[in-house]
Scaffold this motif. Structure first.
Motif, PDB file in Angstrom:
ATOM      1  N   VAL A  22      65.953 -12.840  24.004  1.00 33.62           N
ATOM      2  CA  VAL A  22      66.178 -11.459  23.588  1.00 33.62           C
ATOM      3  C   VAL A  22      64.854 -10.717  23.620  1.00 33.62           C
ATOM      4  O   VAL A  22      63.779 -11.321  23.557  1.00 33.62           O
ATOM      5  N   ALA A  23      64.952  -9.403  23.711  1.00 32.23           N
ATOM      6  CA  ALA A  23      63.769  -8.535  23.653  1.00 32.23           C
ATOM      7  C   ALA A  23      63.853  -7.692  22.388  1.00 32.23           C
ATOM      8  O   ALA A  23      64.829  -6.955  22.185  1.00 32.23           O
ATOM      9  N   LEU A  24      62.856  -7.817  21.538  1.00 36.15           N
ATOM     10  CA  LEU A  24      62.758  -6.990  20.346  1.00 36.15           C
ATOM     11  C   LEU A  24      61.913  -5.771  20.669  1.00 36.15           C
ATOM     12  O   LEU A  24      60.826  -5.890  21.251  1.00 36.15           O
ATOM     13  N   THR A  25      62.410  -4.593  20.302  1.00 36.88           N
ATOM     14  CA  THR A  25      61.663  -3.365  20.556  1.00 36.88           C
ATOM     15  C   THR A  25      61.531  -2.581  19.258  1.00 36.88           C
ATOM     16  O   THR A  25      62.406  -2.635  18.387  1.00 36.88           O
ATOM     17  N   PHE A  26      60.425  -1.840  19.156  1.00 42.15           N
ATOM     18  CA  PHE A  26      60.129  -1.066  17.951  1.00 42.15           C
ATOM     19  C   PHE A  26      59.737   0.348  18.383  1.00 42.15           C
ATOM     20  O   PHE A  26      58.819   0.528  19.184  1.00 42.15           O
ATOM     21  N   PHE A  51      56.805  -2.036  22.154  1.00 40.94           N
ATOM     22  CA  PHE A  51      56.694  -0.915  21.222  1.00 40.94           C
ATOM     23  C   PHE A  51      56.755   0.386  22.009  1.00 40.94           C
ATOM     24  O   PHE A  51      55.848   0.693  22.796  1.00 40.94           O
ATOM     25  N   PHE A  52      57.827   1.153  21.818  1.00 40.84           N
ATOM     26  CA  PHE A  52      57.928   2.475  22.433  1.00 40.84           C
ATOM     27  C   PHE A  52      57.327   3.476  21.448  1.00 40.84           C
ATOM     28  O   PHE A  52      57.900   3.742  20.383  1.00 40.84           O
ATOM     29  N   GLN A  53      56.177   4.024  21.834  1.00 37.94           N
ATOM     30  CA  GLN A  53      55.362   4.751  20.867  1.00 37.94           C
ATOM     31  C   GLN A  53      55.316   6.254  21.130  1.00 37.94           C
ATOM     32  O   GLN A  53      55.370   6.714  22.281  1.00 37.94           O
ATOM     33  N   VAL A  54      55.214   7.003  20.040  1.00 39.80           N
ATOM     34  CA  VAL A  54      55.156   8.457  20.072  1.00 39.80           C
ATOM     35  C   VAL A  54      53.692   8.880  20.234  1.00 39.80           C
ATOM     36  O   VAL A  54      52.825   8.435  19.480  1.00 39.80           O
ATOM     37  N   GLY A  55      53.436   9.751  21.198  1.00 40.71           N
ATOM     38  CA  GLY A  55      52.054  10.096  21.542  1.00 40.71           C
ATOM     39  C   GLY A  55      51.227  10.582  20.373  1.00 40.71           C
ATOM     40  O   GLY A  55      50.082  10.162  20.191  1.00 40.71           O
ATOM     41  N   ARG A  70      46.056  -5.692  23.062  1.00 44.48           N
ATOM     42  CA  ARG A  70      45.216  -6.900  23.094  1.00 44.48           C
ATOM     43  C   ARG A  70      46.015  -8.145  22.734  1.00 44.48           C
ATOM     44  O   ARG A  70      45.757  -9.234  23.257  1.00 44.48           O
ATOM     45  N   ASP A  71      46.984  -8.005  21.830  1.00 48.04           N
ATOM     46  CA  ASP A  71      47.780  -9.147  21.379  1.00 48.04           C
ATOM     47  C   ASP A  71      48.853  -9.547  22.389  1.00 48.04           C
ATOM     48  O   ASP A  71      49.581 -10.520  22.146  1.00 48.04           O
ATOM     49  N   GLY A  72      48.987  -8.800  23.469  1.00 46.01           N
ATOM     50  CA  GLY A  72      49.948  -9.160  24.504  1.00 46.01           C
ATOM     51  C   GLY A  72      51.291  -8.474  24.400  1.00 46.01           C
ATOM     52  O   GLY A  72      52.201  -8.770  25.179  1.00 46.01           O
ATOM     53  N   HIS A  73      51.446  -7.547  23.450  1.00 50.60           N
ATOM     54  CA  HIS A  73      52.673  -6.768  23.384  1.00 50.60           C
ATOM     55  C   HIS A  73      52.647  -5.692  24.470  1.00 50.60           C
ATOM     56  O   HIS A  73      51.586  -5.366  25.019  1.00 50.60           O
ATOM     57  N   VAL A  74      53.795  -5.143  24.782  1.00 47.87           N
ATOM     58  CA  VAL A  74      53.897  -4.066  25.762  1.00 47.87           C
ATOM     59  C   VAL A  74      54.139  -2.761  25.013  1.00 47.87           C
ATOM     60  O   VAL A  74      54.927  -2.724  24.056  1.00 47.87           O
ATOM     61  N   VAL A  75      53.466  -1.702  25.422  1.00 47.52           N
ATOM     62  CA  VAL A  75      53.726  -0.387  24.843  1.00 47.52           C
ATOM     63  C   VAL A  75      54.345   0.507  25.906  1.00 47.52           C
ATOM     64  O   VAL A  75      53.949   0.478  27.072  1.00 47.52           O
ATOM     65  N   GLY A  76      55.357   1.256  25.489  1.00 46.25           N
ATOM     66  CA  GLY A  76      56.035   2.182  26.378  1.00 46.25           C
ATOM     67  C   GLY A  76      55.964   3.593  25.828  1.00 46.25           C
ATOM     68  O   GLY A  76      55.642   3.812  24.649  1.00 46.25           O
ATOM     69  N   PHE A 171      64.550  -1.680  16.813  1.00 49.32           N
ATOM     70  CA  PHE A 171      64.124  -1.438  15.435  1.00 49.32           C
ATOM     71  C   PHE A 171      63.224  -0.195  15.440  1.00 49.32           C
ATOM     72  O   PHE A 171      62.813   0.289  16.492  1.00 49.32           O
ATOM     73  N   HIS A 172      62.891   0.290  14.260  1.00 48.48           N
ATOM     74  CA  HIS A 172      61.993   1.440  14.135  1.00 48.48           C
ATOM     75  C   HIS A 172      60.863   1.110  13.161  1.00 48.48           C
ATOM     76  O   HIS A 172      61.122   0.895  11.974  1.00 48.48           O
TER      77      HIS A 172
END
Length: 240
Positions: A22-26, A51-55, A70-76, A171-172
């Motif tokens: 599964v893919a967990l997203t925040f 992590f889909f992040q707000v500018g 740096r920890d290897g997570h992806v940001v979108g 998740f948020h």
């Protein structure tokens, strides 16, 4: 705003069901201290998330986004403002997407993945994303009332019911790009991760799950982070 509708073009909400992954997203962060609390726990469990992040939140906490990378997570890209009216007009939508890209570029990456706030799709979205080389990503909300922060056990119970092979769970860690209490979400994510690990699940970032690039220039993403890690953010977008 449907998680599942493909009426306005590809909007993947699930990966291949062939493996217990599964893919967990925040969404909506970074938002302190909750994003860092999630990062700490994810690191302890060896889990990487998206992590889909707000500018504007990235500019508020650039060091947190750098840490995630740096920890290897992806940001979108999750837009710049998370203001509903900015996603209704072609001009303001285009400006918001571009400003979100610029905010994340200021901390070292230019995402290839975009999740529209509220999963809102309008006819003008596809050409805007195409111009920026972005792919829209959907998912299933962990709990319909997560915004109200019910008890962690309630959030976790709903999320686990949706955690099937290939699932993308939303998740948020933030609140529309504003500071906000997300303690229940953090606690619920801990429950979900430990339960899924015990059930033999593995975790993937969205790009891995769907076989997509995470960044527009993934070959230089790591070097860009190192180069920009000490630079201040200087994005001053105009959305009006």
């Amino acid at each position: 705003m449907s998680s599942y509708s493909q009426a306005l073009g590809p909007f993947p909400y699930r990966g291949s069901p062939g493996r217990k992954v599964v893919a967990l997203t925040f969404d909506d962060g970074p938002n302190e201290p909750y994003t860092s609390q999630l990062a700490d726990f994810l690191g302890d469990r060896g889990v990487r998330a998206t992590f889909f992040q707000v500018g504007r939140a990235v500019l508020r906490h650039p060091e947190v986004t750098r840490r995630l990378i740096r920890d290897g997570h992806v940001v979108g890209n999750h837009g710049y403002s998370h203001e509903f009216t900015n996603y209704l007009g072609a001009r303001t939508l285009a400006a918001d997407v571009a400003a979100g890209q610029d905010a994340l570029a200021s901390v070292g990456v230019r995402p290839a993945l975009y999740r529209p706030p509220w999963l809102l799709r309008v006819p003008t979205l596809r050409p805007v994303l195409r111009e920026h080389g972005l792919r829209a990503i959907s998912g299933e909300f962990c709990h319909a009332l997560e915004v109200a922060q019910p008890k962690p056990e309630a959030i976790a119970r709903r999320a686990l019911a949706k955690a099937r092979p290939g699932a993308i769970i939303i998740f948020h860690d933030g609140y529309d790009g504003h500071p906000g209490d997300r303690a229940s979400t953090v606690a619920a994510a801990r429950i979900v991760i430990d339960r899924l690990l015990a059930d033999g699940y593995a975790f993937a970032t969205v790009d891995e799950l769907l076989g997509l690039p995470a960044y527009l220039d993934s070959s230089s993403a790591n070097s860009s982070v190192q180069e920009l890690a000490r630079r201040p953010c200087r994005v001053r977008p105009s959305l009006t």
